[in-house]
Design a protein around this motif. Structure first.
Motif, mmCIF file in Angstrom:
data_model
loop_
_atom_site.group_PDB
_atom_site.id
_atom_site.type_symbol
_atom_site.label_atom_id
_atom_site.label_comp_id
_atom_site.label_asym_id
_atom_site.label_seq_id
_atom_site.Cartn_x
_atom_site.Cartn_y
_atom_site.Cartn_z
ATOM 1 N N TYR A 125 2.706 1.432 -3.634
ATOM 2 C CA TYR A 125 1.976 1.479 -4.897
ATOM 3 C C TYR A 125 0.731 2.355 -4.880
ATOM 4 C CZ TYR A 125 5.106 -2.031 -6.697
ATOM 5 O OH TYR A 125 6.229 -2.688 -7.131
ATOM 6 N N ASN A 126 0.256 2.736 -3.700
ATOM 7 C CA ASN A 126 -0.900 3.634 -3.647
ATOM 8 C C ASN A 126 -0.853 4.449 -2.360
ATOM 9 O OD1 ASN A 126 -3.276 4.788 -4.646
ATOM 10 N ND2 ASN A 126 -4.569 3.356 -3.522
ATOM 11 N N ASP A 159 -7.614 -1.440 -2.684
ATOM 12 C CA ASP A 159 -6.899 -1.686 -1.435
ATOM 13 C C ASP A 159 -6.812 -3.167 -1.105
ATOM 14 O OD1 ASP A 159 -6.553 1.002 -1.165
ATOM 15 O OD2 ASP A 159 -8.068 1.279 0.397
ATOM 16 N N LYS A 182 -5.370 0.710 -7.321
ATOM 17 C CA LYS A 182 -6.272 1.526 -6.516
ATOM 18 C C LYS A 182 -7.189 0.657 -5.647
ATOM 19 C CE LYS A 182 -4.846 5.376 -8.382
ATOM 20 N NZ LYS A 182 -4.032 6.347 -7.600
ATOM 21 N N GLN A 191 0.840 -1.195 0.000
ATOM 22 C CA GLN A 191 0.000 0.000 0.000
ATOM 23 C C GLN A 191 0.883 1.255 0.000
ATOM 24 O OE1 GLN A 191 -3.621 -0.022 0.304
ATOM 25 N NE2 GLN A 191 -3.461 2.137 -0.227
ATOM 26 N N THR A 237 4.549 6.235 -3.281
ATOM 27 C CA THR A 237 4.167 5.753 -4.604
ATOM 28 C C THR A 237 5.006 6.408 -5.686
ATOM 29 O OG1 THR A 237 1.904 5.385 -3.882
ATOM 30 C CG2 THR A 237 2.265 5.537 -6.246
#
Length: 412
Positions: free
Chosen positions: A211-212, A231, A229, A208, A216
């Motif tokens: 990557y988001n 989760d 996107k 997490q 990121t």
């Protein structure tokens, strides 16, 4: 080096492969805290009902390594993982008595190369049976690459195969891995209780975050084959999310270079695992994403030995024989001249540009290498005492994609 520069240089190594991409961090102040949500559900149970939704289906995003030359004391085997039959290198398994402890080592990145065996070699030299598996979609194998999810099944399947070898004590299977392999190590000890202990080197506890989240990187990321996107997709690939599910003693070694993104998530992982009674510790090790492994691995060996008790006497040190020239194969490469060179090697697109393992030998005053290649187009260079050069007898050149041209061979 600034915090932003350090993050940019190491996230690629942890989440993919060192140096494979350049990351720009949206926000970088101090050490990044973890961001993935902690789950109370057991990871094995979560995997039973969660099915990842892949946006792209295919092989590993890394280049294929198809010309692998294994050492003489190593065998290449196939292990079943569901309907797939996948390859692995294994050493130390030929003797049947007494049964020995074994280490399953998971390579970094998304392809296997001979250098990955070299990284695991200290375990073999200590006396462990060692197996390094190739996973689905890697090295031209069948199967769909899913980035840290279905590959967990391959890891558990490889452990099952390893435990069935005549020389292996099935109650003493250890797990270790570097980079992407370190992340899979942490996920595997949450999915299965079959490992005696585990060690991860610069694994990534929190996808997490990478990557988001705050660390990121922008752009297109070939390894992310799902919706970043979502989760839930990131949670099931984040060992920290399921730290309450850890089923084996574990050490998380993270490099100085990776500390900015790895320290707080790794320490939080160990803290949560200890809260459930698991022997877990996160340890910072001097060095880069690659160099810290040599310093951390002896610590992991001592950690594994602690759980062996009197059986540690079964481990006997051994030394790997020196590599020999590669003189058997369907494709011959010849370099004339250089009579005083100490070492001549062959590197190319067929072996991941590995300059350490395909050595040339002298034949009739010429340097000769032979490898087995299927039909296709391949780039290559000779490496003469660490100096890279194109084949002076081959006029065919092509852009290597690394800022220069390389010799081209077309295999019919």
């Amino acid at each position: 080096m600034t915090t932003s520069a350090r993050v940019a240089s190491v996230i690629a190594g942890i989440a993919i492969v060192a140096g494979a991409a350049s990351y720009v961090v949206v926000q970088a102040r101090g050490l990044f805290p973890p961001e993935v949500q902690i789950q109370n559900e057991d990871y094995a149970e979560a995997r039973r009902h969660f099915r990842t939704r892949l946006l792209r289906q295919g092989a590993s995003p890394q280049r294929e390594v198809i010309a692998l030359r294994r050492p003489e004391y190593v065998d290449e085997v196939e292990y079943p993982s569901g309907p797939l039959r996948l390859k692995a290198w294994i050493g130390g398994h030929r003797q049947a008595d007494p049964k020995l402890p074994a280490v399953l080592f998971l390579h970094g990145g998304f392809e296997f190369g001979a250098a990955d065996w070299d990284m695991a070699l200290p375990y073999w030299e200590t006396g462990f049976v060692v197996m390094v598996p190739m996973l689905r979609g890697e090295n031209g194998q069948r199967g769909t690459f899913s980035f840290l999810y279905d590959e967990v099944d391959d890891v558990v399947a490889a452990a099952d195969y390893l435990s069935q070898q005549p020389a292996v004590d099935p109650t003493r299977i250890y797990l270790a891995g570097h980079s992407a392999g370190g992340t899979l190590t942490l996920l595997a000890i949450e999915a299965s209780d079959r490992f005696r202990a585990a060690a991860a080197f610069d694994g990534s506890p929190d996808q997490q975050l990478l990557y988001n989240g705050s660390a990121t990187k922008p752009g297109n990321h070939r390894e992310v084959v799902f919706d970043a996107k979502d989760d839930r997709e990131l949670q099931v690939r984040s060992p920290l999310a399921y730290a309450f599910s850890v089923k084996s003693p574990v050490r998380l070694y993270y490099s100085y270079e990776a500390s900015v993104i790895a320290q707080r998530p790794s320490r939080r992982f160990a803290e949560l695992a200890r809260a459930r009674g698991v022997d877990a510790e996160a340890i910072r090790v001097r060095g880069s994403h690659m160099s810290h492994v040599a310093r951390a691995m002896p610590r992991s060996i001592e950690f594994f030995k602690q759980s062996l008790g009197p059986s540690v006497r079964l481990l006997h040190s051994q030394t790997a024989p020196a590599p020999t020239p590669s003189l058997i194969g369907n494709t011959t490469f010849i370099l004339r001249g250089y009579p005083h060179a100490r070492v001549v090697a062959l590197a190319g697109s067929f072996n991941g540009w590995d300059s350490q393992h395909v050595l040339c030998g002298k034949e009739n005053g010429r340097w000769v290498c032979r490898v087995d290649l299927p039909a296709g187009r391949y780039l290559y260079q000779f490496v003469v005492d660490d100096a890279w050069m194109n084949d002076p007898d081959n006029p065919l050149l092509e852009d290597s994609g690394n800022g220069g041209a390389a010799s081209l061979i077309v295999k019919q």
